[in-house]
Design a protein around this motif. Structure first.
Motif, PDB file in Angstrom:
ATOM      1  N   GLY A  17     -11.351 -42.709  -7.738  1.00 43.22           N
ATOM      2  CA  GLY A  17     -10.202 -42.110  -8.028  1.00 43.22           C
ATOM      3  C   GLY A  17      -8.866 -42.949  -7.280  1.00 43.22           C
ATOM      4  N   LYS A  18      -9.515 -43.648  -6.185  1.00 41.71           N
ATOM      5  CA  LYS A  18      -8.607 -44.398  -5.263  1.00 41.71           C
ATOM      6  C   LYS A  18      -8.452 -45.807  -6.077  1.00 41.71           C
ATOM      7  CE  LYS A  18      -7.368 -46.774  -1.187  1.00 41.71           C
ATOM      8  NZ  LYS A  18      -8.004 -47.125   0.244  1.00 41.71           N
ATOM      9  N   ALA A  19      -9.458 -46.272  -6.487  1.00 40.94           N
ATOM     10  CA  ALA A  19      -9.533 -47.628  -7.079  1.00 40.94           C
ATOM     11  C   ALA A  19      -8.946 -47.704  -8.701  1.00 40.94           C
ATOM     12  CB  ALA A  19     -10.951 -48.245  -7.350  1.00 40.94           C
ATOM     13  N   TYR A  20      -8.835 -46.611  -9.406  1.00 42.06           N
ATOM     14  CA  TYR A  20      -8.390 -46.392 -10.508  1.00 42.06           C
ATOM     15  C   TYR A  20      -7.032 -45.662 -10.920  1.00 42.06           C
ATOM     16  CZ  TYR A  20     -12.381 -49.358 -11.486  1.00 42.06           C
ATOM     17  OH  TYR A  20     -13.397 -50.331 -11.531  1.00 42.06           O
ATOM     18  N   GLN A  21      -6.448 -45.137  -9.658  1.00 45.78           N
ATOM     19  CA  GLN A  21      -5.470 -44.201  -9.772  1.00 45.78           C
ATOM     20  C   GLN A  21      -5.730 -42.951 -10.541  1.00 45.78           C
ATOM     21  OE1 GLN A  21      -2.180 -46.587 -10.976  1.00 45.78           O
ATOM     22  NE2 GLN A  21      -1.844 -47.479  -8.880  1.00 45.78           N
ATOM     23  N   GLY A  22      -6.795 -42.458 -10.404  1.00 47.28           N
ATOM     24  CA  GLY A  22      -7.314 -41.420 -11.384  1.00 47.28           C
ATOM     25  C   GLY A  22      -6.707 -40.003 -10.700  1.00 47.28           C
ATOM     26  N   ILE A  23      -6.590 -39.016 -11.626  1.00 42.77           N
ATOM     27  CA  ILE A  23      -6.278 -37.833 -11.165  1.00 42.77           C
ATOM     28  C   ILE A  23      -7.398 -36.979 -10.638  1.00 42.77           C
ATOM     29  CG2 ILE A  23      -4.985 -35.530 -12.078  1.00 42.77           C
ATOM     30  CD1 ILE A  23      -3.789 -37.631 -13.866  1.00 42.77           C
ATOM     31  N   CYS A  24      -7.543 -36.347  -9.511  1.00 41.82           N
ATOM     32  CA  CYS A  24      -8.592 -35.687  -8.964  1.00 41.82           C
ATOM     33  C   CYS A  24      -8.274 -34.402  -8.698  1.00 41.82           C
ATOM     34  CB  CYS A  24      -9.176 -36.640  -7.678  1.00 41.82           C
ATOM     35  SG  CYS A  24      -9.285 -38.404  -7.862  1.00 41.82           S
ATOM     36  N   PRO A  25      -8.107 -33.345  -9.500  1.00 48.83           N
ATOM     37  CA  PRO A  25      -8.117 -32.267  -9.271  1.00 48.83           C
ATOM     38  C   PRO A  25      -9.064 -31.438  -8.212  1.00 48.83           C
ATOM     39  CG  PRO A  25      -9.029 -32.398 -11.234  1.00 48.83           C
ATOM     40  CD  PRO A  25      -8.777 -33.628 -10.942  1.00 48.83           C
ATOM     41  N   GLY A  26      -8.375 -30.719  -7.460  1.00 51.81           N
ATOM     42  CA  GLY A  26      -9.166 -29.893  -6.462  1.00 51.81           C
ATOM     43  C   GLY A  26      -9.791 -28.762  -7.196  1.00 51.81           C
ATOM     44  N   HIS A  27     -10.723 -27.826  -6.365  1.00 48.75           N
ATOM     45  CA  HIS A  27     -11.358 -26.783  -6.926  1.00 48.75           C
ATOM     46  C   HIS A  27     -10.204 -25.694  -7.552  1.00 48.75           C
ATOM     47  CE1 HIS A  27     -14.495 -24.018  -7.493  1.00 48.75           C
ATOM     48  NE2 HIS A  27     -13.739 -23.042  -6.555  1.00 48.75           N
ATOM     49  N   GLY A  28      -9.207 -25.628  -6.639  1.00 49.18           N
ATOM     50  CA  GLY A  28      -8.152 -24.807  -7.028  1.00 49.18           C
ATOM     51  C   GLY A  28      -7.264 -25.002  -8.356  1.00 49.18           C
ATOM     52  N   GLU A  29      -7.382 -26.400  -8.627  1.00 49.38           N
ATOM     53  CA  GLU A  29      -6.652 -26.834 -10.006  1.00 49.38           C
ATOM     54  C   GLU A  29      -7.477 -26.955 -10.876  1.00 49.38           C
ATOM     55  OE1 GLU A  29      -3.832 -30.230  -8.366  1.00 49.38           O
ATOM     56  OE2 GLU A  29      -5.637 -30.478  -7.355  1.00 49.38           O
ATOM     57  N   MET A  30      -8.870 -27.036 -10.783  1.00 43.73           N
ATOM     58  CA  MET A  30     -10.120 -27.039 -12.039  1.00 43.73           C
ATOM     59  C   MET A  30     -11.350 -26.535 -11.435  1.00 43.73           C
ATOM     60  SD  MET A  30     -11.057 -30.044 -14.654  1.00 43.73           S
ATOM     61  CE  MET A  30     -11.937 -30.874 -13.724  1.00 43.73           C
ATOM     62  N   ASP A  31     -11.518 -25.438 -11.683  1.00 45.29           N
ATOM     63  CA  ASP A  31     -12.975 -25.141 -11.413  1.00 45.29           C
ATOM     64  C   ASP A  31     -14.079 -25.364 -12.491  1.00 45.29           C
ATOM     65  OD1 ASP A  31     -15.507 -23.917 -10.545  1.00 45.29           O
ATOM     66  OD2 ASP A  31     -14.546 -21.764 -10.440  1.00 45.29           O
ATOM     67  N   ILE A  32     -14.869 -26.270 -12.103  1.00 45.74           N
ATOM     68  CA  ILE A  32     -15.701 -26.571 -13.251  1.00 45.74           C
ATOM     69  C   ILE A  32     -16.669 -25.764 -14.009  1.00 45.74           C
ATOM     70  CG2 ILE A  32     -15.513 -29.234 -12.590  1.00 45.74           C
ATOM     71  CD1 ILE A  32     -18.514 -28.808 -11.909  1.00 45.74           C
ATOM     72  N   ASP A  34     -15.851 -22.925 -14.534  1.00 45.88           N
ATOM     73  CA  ASP A  34     -15.024 -21.849 -15.127  1.00 45.88           C
ATOM     74  C   ASP A  34     -14.622 -22.511 -16.234  1.00 45.88           C
ATOM     75  OD1 ASP A  34     -13.044 -20.331 -16.310  1.00 45.88           O
ATOM     76  OD2 ASP A  34     -12.537 -19.437 -14.239  1.00 45.88           O
ATOM     77  N   ARG A  35     -14.906 -22.304 -17.579  1.00 46.14           N
ATOM     78  CA  ARG A  35     -14.602 -22.776 -18.850  1.00 46.14           C
ATOM     79  C   ARG A  35     -13.040 -22.713 -19.001  1.00 46.14           C
ATOM     80  NH1 ARG A  35     -18.176 -21.911 -23.978  1.00 46.14           N
ATOM     81  NH2 ARG A  35     -19.615 -22.761 -22.365  1.00 46.14           N
ATOM     82  N   ILE A  36     -12.557 -21.797 -18.884  1.00 45.05           N
ATOM     83  CA  ILE A  36     -10.943 -21.594 -19.150  1.00 45.05           C
ATOM     84  C   ILE A  36     -10.276 -22.522 -18.077  1.00 45.05           C
ATOM     85  CG2 ILE A  36      -9.137 -20.056 -18.990  1.00 45.05           C
ATOM     86  CD1 ILE A  36     -10.879 -17.771 -19.897  1.00 45.05           C
ATOM     87  N   SER A  37     -10.671 -22.471 -16.766  1.00 45.14           N
ATOM     88  CA  SER A  37     -10.097 -23.487 -15.806  1.00 45.14           C
ATOM     89  C   SER A  37     -10.152 -24.719 -16.316  1.00 45.14           C
ATOM     90  CB  SER A  37     -10.811 -23.227 -14.482  1.00 45.14           C
ATOM     91  OG  SER A  37     -10.158 -23.877 -13.676  1.00 45.14           O
ATOM     92  N   VAL A  38     -11.418 -25.041 -16.841  1.00 48.93           N
ATOM     93  CA  VAL A  38     -11.491 -26.691 -17.267  1.00 48.93           C
ATOM     94  C   VAL A  38     -10.484 -26.950 -18.507  1.00 48.93           C
ATOM     95  CG1 VAL A  38     -13.094 -28.216 -18.354  1.00 48.93           C
ATOM     96  CG2 VAL A  38     -13.847 -26.718 -16.500  1.00 48.93           C
ATOM     97  N   GLU A  39     -10.515 -25.939 -19.448  1.00 55.11           N
ATOM     98  CA  GLU A  39      -9.810 -26.171 -20.660  1.00 55.11           C
ATOM     99  C   GLU A  39      -8.325 -26.319 -20.166  1.00 55.11           C
ATOM    100  OE1 GLU A  39     -10.157 -26.660 -23.780  1.00 55.11           O
ATOM    101  OE2 GLU A  39     -12.538 -26.511 -23.656  1.00 55.11           O
ATOM    102  N   GLU A  40      -7.670 -25.329 -19.356  1.00 57.25           N
ATOM    103  CA  GLU A  40      -6.292 -25.563 -18.868  1.00 57.25           C
ATOM    104  C   GLU A  40      -6.023 -26.671 -18.017  1.00 57.25           C
ATOM    105  OE1 GLU A  40      -6.057 -22.006 -16.475  1.00 57.25           O
ATOM    106  OE2 GLU A  40      -5.580 -20.596 -18.110  1.00 57.25           O
ATOM    107  N   ALA A  41      -7.015 -27.268 -17.407  1.00 55.26           N
ATOM    108  CA  ALA A  41      -6.664 -28.494 -16.739  1.00 55.26           C
ATOM    109  C   ALA A  41      -6.696 -29.792 -17.688  1.00 55.26           C
ATOM    110  CB  ALA A  41      -8.010 -28.755 -15.732  1.00 55.26           C
ATOM    111  N   PHE A  42      -7.453 -29.706 -18.762  1.00 55.19           N
ATOM    112  CA  PHE A  42      -7.346 -30.847 -19.675  1.00 55.19           C
ATOM    113  C   PHE A  42      -6.086 -30.650 -20.290  1.00 55.19           C
ATOM    114  CE2 PHE A  42     -11.875 -31.735 -18.670  1.00 55.19           C
ATOM    115  CZ  PHE A  42     -12.323 -32.960 -19.526  1.00 55.19           C
ATOM    116  N   GLU A  43      -5.627 -29.568 -20.931  1.00 53.79           N
ATOM    117  CA  GLU A  43      -4.337 -29.373 -21.419  1.00 53.79           C
ATOM    118  C   GLU A  43      -3.333 -30.030 -20.531  1.00 53.79           C
ATOM    119  OE1 GLU A  43      -3.644 -28.465 -24.683  1.00 53.79           O
ATOM    120  OE2 GLU A  43      -5.521 -28.935 -24.752  1.00 53.79           O
ATOM    121  N   ARG A  44      -3.355 -29.714 -19.136  1.00 55.25           N
ATOM    122  CA  ARG A  44      -2.313 -29.989 -18.454  1.00 55.25           C
ATOM    123  C   ARG A  44      -2.252 -31.811 -18.209  1.00 55.25           C
ATOM    124  NH1 ARG A  44      -3.692 -26.900 -14.930  1.00 55.25           N
ATOM    125  NH2 ARG A  44      -4.952 -28.041 -13.625  1.00 55.25           N
ATOM    126  N   ILE A  45      -3.484 -32.218 -17.804  1.00 54.43           N
ATOM    127  CA  ILE A  45      -3.703 -33.521 -17.243  1.00 54.43           C
ATOM    128  C   ILE A  45      -3.542 -34.430 -18.713  1.00 54.43           C
ATOM    129  CG2 ILE A  45      -5.275 -35.416 -16.304  1.00 54.43           C
ATOM    130  CD1 ILE A  45      -6.148 -32.702 -14.493  1.00 54.43           C
TER     131      ILE A  45
END
Length: 276
Positions: A17-32, A34-45
């Protein structure tokens, strides 16, 4: 390139994440899990590539908690693969050399061989690999070796091979390593640097890390010799894996075909230790 990295608070994911300036969502932002949480994070990011490092990676804990670890390691990976496959996004999944633990061969393992995982973690990783390809055809599976760094990036990080070794040498502590344990040990900084080439790999399974022809004990013995240090405080652990020697060292021939190189384990360990 917009990069999504799971496990951004972990050993490998935080460094990617640091080396490639990646977006690293925390558990509260994306719970892997939880399929709905993952889908929402992908739509957002809206990532171009997803690197899936998040896992329950404690082998002992997975064995004691198979249902809970299955949700994280298998179902969580499936959710990531579904989200990537639906959007045509490349998925880079971090698997493990543990998938090779259980076979009887003594040579280095290749990606094409039949697998006989001896522990729950290895079984879960193999099933997660299968689901990656089932739901996302553009999946790159990296079977990672054991990795080390010379410093901790995060406070909660456990010690690793190099930190433990340097502390023992510095403080004159006795150290013991198994004679029946064979595996590659990789400088995580090189693993991170080579990810730039991994992003361009075609779909498939790749062993990823440094090759090693020595047991853990032999590796440390030779490392001490190369550094001009006494081996008197080093002893053999002849009990670990004695009944069933562990050989999870990997052949990196396929990786080299795509221009991705790692020094062998002993060469890099000696260079890193000499630089400290």
């Amino acid at each position: 390139m917009r990069l999504l990295v799971t496990g951004g608070s972990g050993f490998f994911g935080s460094r990617i994440g640091k080396a490639y300036q990646g977006i690293c969502p925390g558990h509260g932002e994306m719970d892997i899990v939880d399929r709905i949480s993952v889908e929402e994070a992908f739509e957002r990011i809206k990532p171009d590539i997803a690197v899936h490092c998040a896992a329950a990676s404690d082998v002992g804990w997975c064995g004691r908690n198979p249902e809970e670890s299955w949700k994280m390691n298998v179902e969580g990976t499936e959710n990531m693969a579904r989200a990537c496959g639906k959007r045509g996004i490349k998925l880079i999944y971090c698997s493990s050399d543990q998938v090779y633990f259980g076979g009887s061969q003594t040579e280095a393992h290749k990606e094409t061989e039949e697998l006989f995982p001896a522990n729950e973690y290895g079984k879960q990783k193999i099933e997660a690999e299968r689901r990656c390809f089932l739901y996302c055809k553009d999946s790159v599976i990296l079977r990672l070796s054991w990795m080390y760094d010379t410093a901790k990036r995060l406070e909660k990080e456990h010690g690793n091979f190099m930190l433990t070794f340097m502390e023992a040498v510095r403080e004159g502590k006795a150290i013991s390593y198994p004679v029946h344990d064979y595996r590659g040990i990789t400088d995580v900084r090189l693993a991170v640097d080579n990810m730039a080439k991994v992003f361009k790999l075609p779909a498939g399974i790749y062993n990823y890390g440094s090759e090693n022809g020595y047991s853990a004990y032999e590796t440390v013995y030779r490392l001490l010799e190369k550094a001009g240090l006494s081996v008197e405080l080093l002893s053999k652990n002849e009990e670990a894996f004695a009944a069933h020697p562990r050989n999870i060292r990997m052949d990196m021939g396929k990786l080299r075909e795509y221009g991705i190189e790692f020094p062998d384990t002993l060469t890099q360990l000696a260079a890193v230790f000499a630089a400290q």
